[in-house]
Write a protein that holds these residues in place. Structure first.
Motif, short mmCIF file in Angstrom:
data_model
loop_
_atom_site.label_atom_id
_atom_site.label_comp_id
_atom_site.label_asym_id
_atom_site.label_seq_id
_atom_site.Cartn_x
_atom_site.Cartn_y
_atom_site.Cartn_z
N ASP A 1 0.83 -1.20 0.00
CA ASP A 1 0.00 0.00 0.00
C ASP A 1 0.87 1.25 0.00
N VAL A 2 0.34 2.30 -0.64
CA VAL A 2 1.02 3.59 -0.70
C VAL A 2 0.00 4.65 -0.27
N ALA B 1 -5.23 15.06 5.58
CA ALA B 1 -6.02 14.16 4.72
C ALA B 1 -5.12 13.11 4.09
N ARG B 2 -5.61 11.87 4.03
CA ARG B 2 -4.80 10.78 3.50
C ARG B 2 -5.72 9.67 3.01
N ARG B 3 -5.24 8.98 1.96
CA ARG B 3 -6.04 7.92 1.35
C ARG B 3 -5.10 6.91 0.71
N PRO B 4 -5.10 5.64 1.18
CA PRO B 4 -4.19 4.63 0.61
C PRO B 4 -4.63 4.18 -0.78
N MET B 5 -3.64 3.67 -1.53
CA MET B 5 -3.91 3.00 -2.80
C MET B 5 -2.98 1.80 -2.90
N GLN C 1 2.03 -3.58 5.09
CA GLN C 1 0.74 -4.02 5.61
C GLN C 1 -0.36 -3.15 5.00
N PRO C 2 -1.55 -3.71 4.80
CA PRO C 2 -2.65 -2.88 4.32
C PRO C 2 -2.89 -1.70 5.26
N LEU C 3 -3.13 -0.53 4.72
CA LEU C 3 -3.32 0.68 5.51
C LEU C 3 -4.80 1.00 5.62
N HIS C 4 -5.23 1.30 6.83
CA HIS C 4 -6.64 1.61 7.08
C HIS C 4 -6.73 2.94 7.81
N VAL C 5 -7.46 3.87 7.23
CA VAL C 5 -7.68 5.19 7.80
C VAL C 5 -9.17 5.50 7.65
N PRO C 6 -9.68 6.55 8.29
CA PRO C 6 -11.10 6.85 8.14
C PRO C 6 -11.57 7.00 6.70
N TRP C 7 -10.69 7.45 5.81
CA TRP C 7 -11.09 7.69 4.43
C TRP C 7 -11.22 6.43 3.60
N ALA D 1 -14.23 -5.74 6.37
CA ALA D 1 -13.56 -5.35 7.60
C ALA D 1 -12.09 -5.01 7.36
N PRO D 2 -11.61 -3.91 8.02
CA PRO D 2 -12.31 -3.07 8.99
C PRO D 2 -13.18 -1.98 8.38
#
Length: 372
Positions: free
Chosen positions: A159-160, A170-174, A227-233, A249-250
């Protein structure tokens, strides 16, 4: 693009002048639609000249006031478990790297949210977008992969995540594959000019074909993770939540990535026309894909082909038009686009709790009458 903008900053109004405004550029009502947040302004669909959206009317979507950043002290840090050696770039470093330019459309996932709400008699939370949260620009900058690879991407990197220097970071993984794509860009310029403050100066990400929230503005840090990144966005917001979207999930639903095919008529809603020959124009966009055809239907008539105008490229909108000599009275124009994967705008879309990705065939109301 003139080399003079290499080290220059865009003109800023005085801090006193912008203190009471959350954005920098003017947002006159004759060009922009005010959503009421003080941050978010859509383009008026009847104010779209040419193929490229001029900067003065390119839509604005922000989650915090426009930050005032100094390129002389700004830097971009690439770090995380997915790189062997963290690396920092200055603004001057970026201008010395190979630059590319590409035309790409950016659209907010909440575009047409108010129309979605009207269909269901419901007011969604979130920015009250009409049809104007979309724009197309020529973006110039450095391919993101050219910035990541010198840091040494590890075999397990997956993930990036770009992170903004605004107040909320503000942040958003891809996925790594999307970050390394030919058309994922760290943009330094827009339509041949240094990025304006509201559009991400000194540098922003452009993630082709994905929801606008992935194209982080004012980027100052990029995390590469094993590792997969999880944020509110990507777990709570910018997620499709509802009966048709089981949780992943999550995440509370299905995180939004590429955008679906949709179309836009370049008329007010509702529109008023005179009973004389008209050329009806609009745009169609298909996320990562390319629009291959647009059809229109007047009232209960048959579907007919609209004409497409070049360019016709992936991850950018296409212009379409047709001729019509309307009779006086009330009419409905319907338009549907199809992309190069055979996906056509549907008649309806499933409900989701946050009012995202409303892209069905719309019934555009038209009143035709003689005007004084």
């Amino acid at each position: 693009m003139s080399g003079a903008l290499h080290g220059s900053e865009p003109d800023h109004p005085s801090r006193e002048a912008v203190r009471e405004r959350k954005v920098v550029k003017p947002t006159p009502s004759e060009l922009m639609e005010d959503t009421g947040t003080g941050l978010d302004y859509g383009i008026r669909p009847d104010r779209m000249p040419g193929y490229i959206t001029p900067i003065d009317r390119f839509f604005l979507r922000s989650h915090a006031p426009t930050p005032h950043l100094n390129a002389a002290t700004w830097s971009l840090r690439i770090e995380g478990s997915g790189v062997r050696e963290p690396i920092t770039y200055t603004y001057a470093d970026l201008w010395e790297m190979p630059l590319v330019s590409m035309i790409r459309t950016i659209e907010c996932a909440g575009n047409r949210r108010t129309l979605f709400g009207e269909e269901h008699g419901h007011k969604f939370n979130g920015t009250q977008w009409g049809r104007g949260a979309i724009g197309t620009a020529e973006w110039t900058g450095v391919r993101l992969r050219d910035l990541l690879e010198p840091a040494g991407i590890t075999p397990d990197a997956c993930d990036v995540m770009p992170e903004s220097l605004d107040e909320i970071h503000a942040r958003r993984p891809m996925p790594l594959a999307k970050a390394l794509a030919d058309d994922t860009l760290l943009a330094l310029a827009m339509n041949g000019e240094t990025l304006p403050p509201d559009h991400g100066y000194p540098a922003r990400i452009v993630v082709s074909g994905w929801l606008g929230a992935a194209s982080i503005k004012w980027v100052g840090r990029i995390e590469v993770s094993e590792q997969p990144l999880h944020v509110p966005w990507n777990t709570e917001d910018y997620v499709l939540i509802g009966p048709d979207y089981p949780p992943q999930a999550p995440s509370l639903g299905m995180p939004i990535t590429a955008l679906p095919v949709a179309s836009l008529v370049e008329l007010p809603w509702p529109a008023q026309l005179r009973p004389v020959p008209q050329v009806i124009r609009g745009r169609a966009y298909a996320g990562e894909n390319r629009v291959t055809s647009v059809e229109y239907r007047i009232d209960e008539g048959s579907w007919q082909e609209a004409s497409l105008a070049p360019p016709e490229i992936s991850a950018a909108w296409v212009r379409w038009q047709f001729s019509w000599h309307p009779e006086p009275g009330d009419h409905i124009i319907r338009v549907r686009a199809t992309d190069d994967q055979g996906q056509t705008q549907p008649d309806t879309v499933p409900w989701n709790d946050l009012g995202y990705l409303y892209h069905p065939v719309l019934s555009h109301p038209i009143r035709v009458e003689s005007m004084p």
